[in-house]
Write a protein that holds these residues in place. Structure first.
Motif, PDB file in Angstrom:
ATOM      1  N   LEU A  73     -16.887 -12.453  16.584  1.00  0.00           N
ATOM      2  CA  LEU A  73     -17.602 -11.451  15.699  1.00  0.00           C
ATOM      3  C   LEU A  73     -18.525 -10.413  16.566  1.00  0.00           C
ATOM      4  O   LEU A  73     -18.486  -9.592  16.195  1.00  0.00           O
ATOM      5  N   LEU A  74     -19.011 -10.952  17.546  1.00  0.00           N
ATOM      6  CA  LEU A  74     -19.943 -10.302  18.505  1.00  0.00           C
ATOM      7  C   LEU A  74     -19.110  -9.142  19.086  1.00  0.00           C
ATOM      8  O   LEU A  74     -19.498  -7.862  19.087  1.00  0.00           O
ATOM      9  N   SER A  75     -18.037  -9.347  19.446  1.00  0.00           N
ATOM     10  CA  SER A  75     -17.041  -8.192  20.238  1.00  0.00           C
ATOM     11  C   SER A  75     -16.793  -7.229  18.883  1.00  0.00           C
ATOM     12  O   SER A  75     -16.635  -5.876  18.915  1.00  0.00           O
ATOM     13  N   PHE A  76     -16.351  -7.750  17.788  1.00  0.00           N
ATOM     14  CA  PHE A  76     -16.176  -6.735  16.632  1.00  0.00           C
ATOM     15  C   PHE A  76     -17.000  -5.949  16.194  1.00  0.00           C
ATOM     16  O   PHE A  76     -16.964  -4.953  16.137  1.00  0.00           O
ATOM     17  N   LEU A  77     -18.512  -6.564  16.491  1.00  0.00           N
ATOM     18  CA  LEU A  77     -19.593  -5.736  15.941  1.00  0.00           C
ATOM     19  C   LEU A  77     -19.974  -4.657  16.936  1.00  0.00           C
ATOM     20  O   LEU A  77     -20.231  -3.558  16.617  1.00  0.00           O
ATOM     21  N   GLY A  78     -19.629  -4.989  18.263  1.00  0.00           N
ATOM     22  CA  GLY A  78     -19.949  -3.833  19.358  1.00  0.00           C
ATOM     23  C   GLY A  78     -18.847  -2.879  19.356  1.00  0.00           C
ATOM     24  O   GLY A  78     -19.132  -1.831  19.555  1.00  0.00           O
ATOM     25  N   VAL A  79     -17.592  -3.419  19.220  1.00  0.00           N
ATOM     26  CA  VAL A  79     -16.739  -2.230  19.167  1.00  0.00           C
ATOM     27  C   VAL A  79     -16.711  -1.634  17.735  1.00  0.00           C
ATOM     28  O   VAL A  79     -16.489  -0.165  17.910  1.00  0.00           O
ATOM     29  N   GLY A  80     -17.121  -2.106  16.835  1.00  0.00           N
ATOM     30  CA  GLY A  80     -17.289  -1.189  15.617  1.00  0.00           C
ATOM     31  C   GLY A  80     -18.419  -0.254  15.733  1.00  0.00           C
ATOM     32  O   GLY A  80     -18.486   0.900  15.257  1.00  0.00           O
ATOM     33  N   ALA A  81     -19.581  -0.794  16.358  1.00  0.00           N
ATOM     34  CA  ALA A  81     -20.577   0.099  16.567  1.00  0.00           C
ATOM     35  C   ALA A  81     -20.485   1.413  17.583  1.00  0.00           C
ATOM     36  O   ALA A  81     -20.659   2.695  17.255  1.00  0.00           O
ATOM     37  N   LEU A  82     -19.603   0.993  18.488  1.00  0.00           N
ATOM     38  CA  LEU A  82     -19.202   2.229  19.575  1.00  0.00           C
ATOM     39  C   LEU A  82     -18.431   3.132  18.785  1.00  0.00           C
ATOM     40  O   LEU A  82     -18.364   4.133  18.957  1.00  0.00           O
ATOM     41  N   PHE A  83     -17.290   2.501  17.981  1.00  0.00           N
ATOM     42  CA  PHE A  83     -16.143   3.406  16.916  1.00  0.00           C
ATOM     43  C   PHE A  83     -17.113   4.400  16.216  1.00  0.00           C
ATOM     44  O   PHE A  83     -16.712   5.552  15.857  1.00  0.00           O
ATOM     45  N   ALA A  84     -18.052   3.606  15.516  1.00  0.00           N
ATOM     46  CA  ALA A  84     -19.018   4.552  14.593  1.00  0.00           C
ATOM     47  C   ALA A  84     -19.683   5.736  15.108  1.00  0.00           C
ATOM     48  O   ALA A  84     -19.618   6.675  14.639  1.00  0.00           O
ATOM     49  N   ILE A  85     -20.257   5.190  16.396  1.00  0.00           N
ATOM     50  CA  ILE A  85     -20.688   6.410  17.048  1.00  0.00           C
ATOM     51  C   ILE A  85     -19.919   7.809  17.519  1.00  0.00           C
ATOM     52  O   ILE A  85     -20.259   8.724  17.450  1.00  0.00           O
ATOM     53  N   VAL A  86     -18.726   7.079  18.135  1.00  0.00           N
ATOM     54  CA  VAL A  86     -17.849   8.093  18.748  1.00  0.00           C
ATOM     55  C   VAL A  86     -17.303   8.956  17.336  1.00  0.00           C
ATOM     56  O   VAL A  86     -17.246  10.183  17.440  1.00  0.00           O
ATOM     57  N   MET A  87     -16.910   8.221  16.095  1.00  0.00           N
ATOM     58  CA  MET A  87     -16.525   9.115  15.088  1.00  0.00           C
ATOM     59  C   MET A  87     -17.585   9.978  14.483  1.00  0.00           C
ATOM     60  O   MET A  87     -17.168  10.974  14.181  1.00  0.00           O
ATOM     61  N   GLY A  88     -19.020   9.469  14.898  1.00  0.00           N
ATOM     62  CA  GLY A  88     -19.919  10.359  14.139  1.00  0.00           C
ATOM     63  C   GLY A  88     -19.867  11.645  14.987  1.00  0.00           C
ATOM     64  O   GLY A  88     -20.189  12.877  14.447  1.00  0.00           O
ATOM     65  N   VAL A  89     -20.040  11.424  16.376  1.00  0.00           N
ATOM     66  CA  VAL A  89     -20.094  12.557  17.473  1.00  0.00           C
ATOM     67  C   VAL A  89     -18.875  13.577  17.179  1.00  0.00           C
ATOM     68  O   VAL A  89     -18.916  14.701  17.088  1.00  0.00           O
ATOM     69  N   ILE A  90     -17.623  12.722  16.817  1.00  0.00           N
ATOM     70  CA  ILE A  90     -16.446  13.873  16.532  1.00  0.00           C
ATOM     71  C   ILE A  90     -16.442  14.693  15.520  1.00  0.00           C
ATOM     72  O   ILE A  90     -16.154  15.957  15.612  1.00  0.00           O
ATOM     73  N   TYR A  91     -17.084  14.118  14.595  1.00  0.00           N
ATOM     74  CA  TYR A  91     -16.907  14.831  13.114  1.00  0.00           C
ATOM     75  C   TYR A  91     -18.317  15.804  13.048  1.00  0.00           C
ATOM     76  O   TYR A  91     -18.495  16.635  12.139  1.00  0.00           O
ATOM     77  N   ARG A  92     -19.366  15.470  14.001  1.00  0.00           N
ATOM     78  CA  ARG A  92     -20.253  16.473  13.704  1.00  0.00           C
ATOM     79  C   ARG A  92     -20.148  17.550  14.658  1.00  0.00           C
ATOM     80  O   ARG A  92     -20.944  18.696  14.599  1.00  0.00           O
ATOM     81  N   THR A  93     -19.504  17.630  15.853  1.00  0.00           N
ATOM     82  CA  THR A  93     -19.297  18.391  16.899  1.00  0.00           C
ATOM     83  C   THR A  93     -18.611  19.663  16.234  1.00  0.00           C
ATOM     84  O   THR A  93     -17.398  19.482  15.859  1.00  0.00           O
ATOM     85  N   PRO A  94     -19.189  20.919  16.409  1.00  0.00           N
ATOM     86  CA  PRO A  94     -18.434  22.079  15.995  1.00  0.00           C
ATOM     87  C   PRO A  94     -17.454  22.530  17.006  1.00  0.00           C
ATOM     88  O   PRO A  94     -17.667  23.274  17.976  1.00  0.00           O
ATOM     89  N   PHE A  95     -16.135  22.300  16.700  1.00  0.00           N
ATOM     90  CA  PHE A  95     -15.111  22.706  17.770  1.00  0.00           C
ATOM     91  C   PHE A  95     -14.736  23.917  17.467  1.00  0.00           C
ATOM     92  O   PHE A  95     -14.656  24.307  16.145  1.00  0.00           O
ATOM     93  N   ALA A  96     -14.394  24.584  18.446  1.00  0.00           N
ATOM     94  CA  ALA A  96     -13.777  26.060  18.432  1.00  0.00           C
ATOM     95  C   ALA A  96     -12.349  25.901  17.777  1.00  0.00           C
ATOM     96  O   ALA A  96     -11.716  25.135  18.314  1.00  0.00           O
ATOM     97  N   GLY A  97     -12.229  26.540  16.742  1.00  0.00           N
ATOM     98  CA  GLY A  97     -10.987  26.539  15.912  1.00  0.00           C
ATOM     99  C   GLY A  97      -9.769  27.056  16.605  1.00  0.00           C
ATOM    100  O   GLY A  97      -8.882  27.652  15.738  1.00  0.00           O
TER     101      GLY A  97
END
Lengths: 172, 101
Positions: free
Chosen positions: A99-123
């Motif tokens: 459970l602890l591993s799942f929570l940690g990995v889930g938090a990392l995944f949420a942060i990474v996805m947040g960064v990916i979808y907020r960053t304005p990539f040059a198209g």
């Protein structure tokens, strides 16, 4: 993000579902050989992703090295060591750890996805017409020839080291 | 296809691999999960060789080197595992604790 239903997006969807499904099957399977097959399936799908990204040579290398060589190496690793079947029961006994591993990995995944979808990539898209095997070879053997030679030394060292580590020790 | 889709795929695969590394007790399966994480990183490199401001084929060269290093890593990892198995007669990563202080 407009979701246009082009052939590329359909192929990407199918291939990414295969890759993620293979990964999840690898995590959830109870038998070790099934895990190897699921991992090989996932790596094969990633080769398809490389084709979508105009990296055909890398796709072939991925099939040869990963789904070929590394899967067989892992199969040998499984066959030459002993595994109890009920060893990988996953959730029982170590629920807190999982459970602890799942929570940690889930938090990392949420942060990474947040960064990916907020960053304005040059198209911009590269001129993929110039992505040929010839250009890749010229790049490797001219601009990156020193890392290439260092890689050959590293492979030699890894080969010798693996043989020395795995060979039977002399009885002393 | 936007580049974010490929990056998201890489993030999902990396998270699956990381979960496997953290929860699996069998050392062979930990090696599998590491391979999955390396592949997730490779997807990002190849994605940025097609999309981005200065997209060019250098990303593919990087991925070639990563695949080579990963192959060497897998070979040495399996060899270390064999040596450990011969000495301890187990592949359970929890029991490899002889260097514990």
């Amino acid at each position: 993000m407009a979701l246009s239903l082009s052939g590329e997006s359909i192929a990407f969807f199918v291939l990414s579902m295969m890759a993620i499904g293979g990964g999840i099957m690898m995590i959830n399977s109870t038998r070790v050989v099934h895990m190897v097959l699921a991992l090989a399936f996932s790596l094969l799908s990633i080769a398809g992703i490389y084709v979508l990204l105009h990296a055909e040579f890398l796709a072939v290398v991925q099939v040869l090295i990963y789904t070929g060589a590394i899967s067989i190496l892992m199969l040998f690793g499984i066959m030459l060591t002993k595994h109890k079947v009920d060893e990988e029961d996953g959730w029982s006994g170590r629920l807190g750890h999982s459970l602890l591993s799942f929570l940690g990995v889930g938090a990392l995944f949420a942060i990474v996805m947040g960064v990916i979808y907020r960053t304005p990539f040059a198209g911009k898209v590269a001129a993929t017409k110039s992505f040929t095997v010839e250009a890749l070879g010229k790049s490797v053997f001219k601009q990156y020839v020193i890392p290439f030679e260092l890689t050959s030394i590293l492979l030699l060292v890894a080969l010798v080291g693996a043989v020395i580590l795995a060979k039977k020790e002399a009885d002393s | 296809m936007p580049v974010t889709s490929y990056l998201a795929l890489g993030a999902v695969l990396f998270s699956i691999g990381l979960y496997g590394v953290l929860t699996k007790r069998n050392a062979v399966l930990v090696l599998f999960s590491i391979e999955l994480m390396l592949n997730a990183a490779n997807i990002n490199l190849v994605a940025f060789s097609k999309y981005g401001l200065y997209a060019n084929q250098t990303g593919q060269v990087f991925t070639l080197f990563t695949i080579t290093i990963a192959a060497a890593e897998a070979a040495v990892g399996i060899a270390i595992l064999f040596a450990l198995y011969r000495n301890r007669n187990t592949t359970n990563a929890d029991e490899f604790d002889s260097m514990k202080g």
